[in-house]
Design an enzyme around this catalytic site. Structure first.
Site, short mmCIF file in Angstrom:
data_model
loop_
_atom_site.label_atom_id
_atom_site.label_comp_id
_atom_site.label_asym_id
_atom_site.label_seq_id
_atom_site.Cartn_x
_atom_site.Cartn_y
_atom_site.Cartn_z
N GLY A 32 -15.85 -3.84 9.37
CA GLY A 32 -16.74 -4.59 10.27
C GLY A 32 -17.14 -5.95 9.74
N GLN B 270 0.85 -1.19 0.00
CA GLN B 270 0.00 0.00 0.00
C GLN B 270 0.89 1.24 0.00
OE1 GLN B 270 -2.29 1.74 3.31
NE2 GLN B 270 -4.12 1.54 2.03
N ASN C 112 -9.15 7.58 3.50
CA ASN C 112 -8.89 7.84 4.94
C ASN C 112 -8.32 9.21 5.29
OD1 ASN C 112 -9.61 5.16 4.80
ND2 ASN C 112 -7.95 4.38 6.07
N GLY D 169 -9.50 -5.92 9.23
CA GLY D 169 -8.50 -5.15 9.97
C GLY D 169 -8.42 -5.65 11.40
N ARG D 170 -9.25 -5.08 12.25
CA ARG D 170 -9.19 -5.45 13.67
C ARG D 170 -9.42 -6.94 13.89
NH1 ARG D 170 -13.90 -1.72 15.19
NH2 ARG D 170 -14.44 -2.56 13.15
N TYR E 87 -5.79 11.00 3.74
CA TYR E 87 -4.41 11.33 3.38
C TYR E 87 -4.38 12.09 2.03
CZ TYR E 87 -3.58 8.29 7.33
OH TYR E 87 -3.61 7.74 8.59
N HIS F 141 -3.06 4.36 -1.88
CA HIS F 141 -3.93 4.78 -0.77
C HIS F 141 -4.62 6.08 -1.14
CE1 HIS F 141 -5.68 5.06 3.03
NE2 HIS F 141 -4.64 4.90 3.83
C1 LIG Z 1 -4.00 -0.17 13.86
C2 LIG Z 1 -4.64 0.22 12.56
C3 LIG Z 1 -3.85 0.80 11.57
C4 LIG Z 1 -4.41 1.15 10.33
N1 LIG Z 1 -3.59 1.63 9.33
C5 LIG Z 1 -4.09 1.77 8.06
C6 LIG Z 1 -3.23 2.04 6.95
O1 LIG Z 1 -2.00 2.13 7.07
N2 LIG Z 1 -3.80 2.18 5.73
C7 LIG Z 1 -5.15 2.08 5.54
O2 LIG Z 1 -5.63 2.21 4.41
N3 LIG Z 1 -5.98 1.80 6.58
C8 LIG Z 1 -5.49 1.62 7.82
N4 LIG Z 1 -6.31 1.25 8.85
C9 LIG Z 1 -7.75 1.01 8.58
C10 LIG Z 1 -7.99 -0.47 8.32
O3 LIG Z 1 -7.40 -0.90 7.11
C11 LIG Z 1 -9.50 -0.77 8.26
O4 LIG Z 1 -10.05 0.04 7.25
C12 LIG Z 1 -10.23 -0.52 9.57
O5 LIG Z 1 -9.59 -1.18 10.64
C13 LIG Z 1 -11.69 -1.00 9.49
O6 LIG Z 1 -11.72 -2.40 9.19
P1 LIG Z 1 -12.13 -3.48 10.32
O7 LIG Z 1 -13.54 -3.14 10.72
O8 LIG Z 1 -11.99 -4.81 9.66
O9 LIG Z 1 -11.17 -3.27 11.46
C14 LIG Z 1 -5.79 0.94 10.10
C15 LIG Z 1 -6.58 0.38 11.12
C16 LIG Z 1 -6.03 0.01 12.32
C17 LIG Z 1 -6.89 -0.64 13.37
#
Ligand SMILES: Cc1cc2nc3c(=O)[nH]c(=O)nc-3n(C[C@H](O)[C@H](O)[C@H](O)COP(=O)(O)O)c2cc1C
Length: 370
Positions: free
Chosen positions: A309, A108, A187, A330-331, A189, A184
């Site tokens: 989610g 990314q 979010n 993610g989480r 950026y 990217h």
């Molecule tokens: C610790 C952490 C770091 C993240 N860093 C990035 C990142 O570097 N680039 C990005 O596009 N999203 C980043 N995200 C967002 C995640 O990719 C994802 O969109 C977000 O956690 C929601 O997905 P989930 O519900 O599966 O957790 C980050 C999220 C978390 C929790």
């Protein structure tokens, strides 16, 4: 998790993106963990962190956001880069370990723009317009207080940012051996700052209506495509929410989404990665389509990665049904690096536990034990 549907879940079926074959639809979402050296070189700790996911059955990983130049791209202290051979060789050790475990990995590429809060190359920031960013710097990434007011980028800055993405993409493919590139564009950026009405007040070719505000993302896509050639999967991540404005919605609603997805479909992108707080929810009104469904409608041939989610199997299935090709966790992946195995074996997943992200979001020893 709905354990009864796991055995024949479509999430556990294979798919392909260009010449890449995936054994299932589970991927790891990009997550910044600021565990590189001060020089932005990936560490052994990162190798151990990333290789757990393919071992746990994830067929695809997207790395954390990697900075793309030695000017204004770096966003966080401890963030890895792809700006020189040493950083690229560091990534090669990550990529090799993921491949050895049977996984695929996309880089990314990220430029922080006005949200840069830890750039060792510059003490000021840049953005589309010189406006105070909303929100506060992220404390778990060593930030404090308000973001700096960025300097408005001129044509030289913009050209430098575009070529940074292209050069980083070339290093990612030619030296590190990544399987694909994710730009990217989400979010909050740099690319999202150009895309967002209230952060981009420009009246030149980089600003205006929603189509024009997408121009920088499209220019980056074409520059990256030119750098890596036609065989490599290239795509872009898009979102509505931002790290500094979680509930933002595209002002132009479904009509704006149609413009965006048609433009991405006409570009040389292979995939779009959409992230929403809850990916199955209507994107704009209470009863409208989700962003995934809108992408599928307006860009029928794009490969769609969906995130937000989806660490419940039934939710993941619902979003595949709505048109996604791949699910990104993610989480859920942080808590369960073996989520696909858990789903396949019909075991109960661990509930979300995110204590590893506090007080600083770097990779913890405790994570490397499972
Ligand atoms: C610790 C952490 C770091 C993240 N860093 C990035 C990142 O570097 N680039 C990005 O596009 N999203 C980043 N995200 C967002 C995640 O990719 C994802 O969109 C977000 O956690 C929601 O997905 P989930 O519900 O599966 O957790 C980050 C999220 C978390 C929790």
């Amino acid at each position: 998790m709905n354990v009864h549907s796991a055995v024949d879940s479509p999430v556990l079926t294979g798919t392909t993106l260009r010449r890449l074959a995936f054994a299932n639809r589970f991927s790891v979402a990009p997550m910044t963990r600021i565990s590189a050296t001060a020089e932005g070189v990936p560490t052994e700790r990162m190798v151990r962190y990333y290789e757990r996911f393919p071992k746990g059955g994830f067929s695809l990983l997207t790395t954390e956001g990697i900075y793309t130049d030695k000017a204004y791209a770096q966003t966080y202290r401890g963030q890895p880069g792809l700006t020189d051979p040493e950083q690229a060789e560091g990534w090669k050790t990550v990529v090799d370990a993921v491949h050895a475990a049977g996984g695929r990995i996309f880089a990314q590429l990220m430029h922080g723009g006005a949200l840069a809060q830890g750039n060792r190359f510059r003490s000021d920031t840049v953005g589309p317009s010189s406006l105070q960013p909303r929100g506060q710097q992220m404390v778990s990434y060593h930030g404090e207080g308000l973001y700096a007011v960025p300097r408005e980028m001129d044509e030289v800055d913009i050209a430098e940012a575009i070529s940074g993405f292209a050069q980083a993409a070339r290093l990612a493919i030619d030296v590190a051996g990544f399987d694909g590139i994710e730009i990217h564009g989400a979010n909050g950026y740099l690319l999202d700052q150009f895309f967002t009405d209230y952060t981009n007040r420009r009246q030149d070719r980089w600003g205006g209506d929603i189509g024009k505000r997408l121009n920088l993302s499209l220019a980056v896509l074409e520059a990256v495509r030119g750098a890596v050639g036609n065989a490599v999967p290239v795509g872009i991540r898009l979102s509505q929410g931002k790290v500094n404005d979680l509930k933002h919605k595209w002002t132009e609603g479904e009509e704006g989404a149609a413009v965006v997805f048609k433009a991405v479909a006409e570009s040389s992108a292979d995939f779009v990665h959409l992230t929403e707080f809850e990916a199955w929810q209507p994107a704009f009104s209470d009863d409208g389509k989700s962003l995934v469904a809108l992408a599928r409608q307006h860009a029928p041939d794009l490969f769609v990665i969906a995130n937000g989610g989806l660490h419940e199997l039934t939710r993941a299935e619902q979003v595949l049904e709505a048109g996604a090709d791949m699910i990104a966790l993610g989480r859920g992946a942080l808590t369960n690096p073996d989520w696909p195995r858990i789903a396949a074996e019909k075991r109960e997943a661990r509930p979300l536990q995110l204590e590893m992200l506090a007080p600083i979001s770097d990779i913890k020893d405790t994570e490397l034990r499972y």
